[in-house]
Enzyme design. Structure first.
Site, PDB file in Angstrom:
ATOM      1  N   SER A 129       0.847  -1.188   0.000  1.00  0.00           N
ATOM      2  CA  SER A 129       0.000   0.000   0.000  1.00  0.00           C
ATOM      3  C   SER A 129       0.883   1.238   0.000  1.00  0.00           C
ATOM      4  O   SER A 129       1.969   1.236   0.596  1.00  0.00           O
ATOM      5  CB  SER A 129      -0.895   0.022   1.240  1.00  0.00           C
ATOM      6  OG  SER A 129      -1.605   1.251   1.330  1.00  0.00           O
ATOM      7  N   TYR A 142      -1.977  -0.260  10.121  1.00  0.00           N
ATOM      8  CA  TYR A 142      -2.034  -0.663   8.715  1.00  0.00           C
ATOM      9  C   TYR A 142      -0.757  -0.246   7.991  1.00  0.00           C
ATOM     10  O   TYR A 142      -0.146  -1.037   7.264  1.00  0.00           O
ATOM     11  CB  TYR A 142      -3.257  -0.030   8.047  1.00  0.00           C
ATOM     12  CG  TYR A 142      -3.460  -0.438   6.605  1.00  0.00           C
ATOM     13  CD1 TYR A 142      -3.955  -1.699   6.294  1.00  0.00           C
ATOM     14  CD2 TYR A 142      -3.159   0.432   5.554  1.00  0.00           C
ATOM     15  CE1 TYR A 142      -4.146  -2.085   4.972  1.00  0.00           C
ATOM     16  CE2 TYR A 142      -3.351   0.061   4.243  1.00  0.00           C
ATOM     17  CZ  TYR A 142      -3.843  -1.203   3.946  1.00  0.00           C
ATOM     18  OH  TYR A 142      -4.024  -1.580   2.649  1.00  0.00           O
TER      19      TYR A 142
END
Length: 267
Positions: A129, A142
């Site tokens: 990501s 995350y």
């Protein structure tokens, strides 16, 4: 003979788009899901696999190899979102997120490397990501899990070069998928000191996902990586400013970059 591709988390979102696109291009595609029986309309074969269960991983991969005799490309796509003030996220949820986003991909890689060594070929693509390049407020866990996978890929590449096995990261920005519905949200508590900033940031994050890019862009990016003879280590796919934010982090002083992020999130 068409290449055999395994995509973890292939029942929805980016994984589903990848699987359908690669199937149309002539690849033999296997997707995974914890509950494949729910997805009877899948355009490619789904097998049962839970990335947090090493036995499940081994069983799925061995079944595919038994059926096809080979495994050419593995896309570690299965992942989970998590939001909240780090102080208020339960430790069990932090560990669960790392089980899915970090340990899961590593265990999939460990399970496929023996077959790829036998073939003296293979490509492993880890979906990370853009958030993994920076510590984002209320997405810190995350960011950490995806950032850890980025670094592990760098190390893995050097360790497996002698076996003619390649590895790359592909880091997406915001895409219009159902990831927001499936991620863990620490509740916005009325008595929390983070109530207002976290609540506002959570609303902004959900709006970004809803307005995100078409997952087909990721599918095409994966197709291009597969067809690249010598893939790069890192790829980024998404809005220009999301990708440019990584460049800014490299060139700006830390505190200037931090202020830029805080201004973006209105903190």
């Amino acid at each position: 003979m068409s290449k055999v591709v395994l995509i973890t988390g292939g029942s929805s979102g980016i994984g589903k788009s990848m699987g359908e696109f690669l199937s149309e291009k002539g690849f033999t595609v296997y997707g995974t899901s914890r509950t494949p029986e729910k997805y009877t309309d899948s355009k490619f074969k789904l097998v049962q696999l839970d990335v947090s269960d090493t036995t499940s991983i081994q069983n799925a991969i061995q079944a595919i190899i038994k059926e096809t005799g080979r495994l050419d490309v593995v896309v570690n796509n299965a992942g989970a979102g998590i939001t909240g003030p780090i102080e208020e996220i339960p430790e069990a949820e932090i560990k669960r997120n790392f089980e899915t986003n970090f340990f899961g991909p590593i265990n999939v890689i460990k399970a496929v490397l023996p077959q790829m060594r036998i073939q003296n070929s293979g490509l492993i693509i880890n979906i990370t990501s853009i958030a993994g390049y920076m510590g984002l407020p209320y997405r810190g866990i995350y960011s950490a899990s995806k950032g850890a996978l980025e670094l592990v890929t760098e190390a893995f590449r050097m360790e497996i070069k002698d076996f003619n096995i390649q590895m790359a990261n592909v880091a997406p920005g915001d895409f219009a998928t159902n990831i927001a519905a499936g991620r863990y949200h620490a509740p916005v508590k009325d008595d929390s000191p983070y109530k207002t900033p976290y609540g506002n940031t959570l609303k902004m994050m959900n709006e970004h996902v809803d307005a995100g890019k078409d997952p087909q862009l990721m599918a095409k990016a994966i197709f291009n990586v597969i067809n690249t003879p010598n893939p790069k280590i890192h790829y980024k796919v998404g809005e220009f400013m999301q990708k440019f934010s990584i460049v800014l982090k490299r060139i700006l002083p830390d505190k200037v970059y931090e202020k830029m992020l805080m201004k973006h999130y209105k903190l």
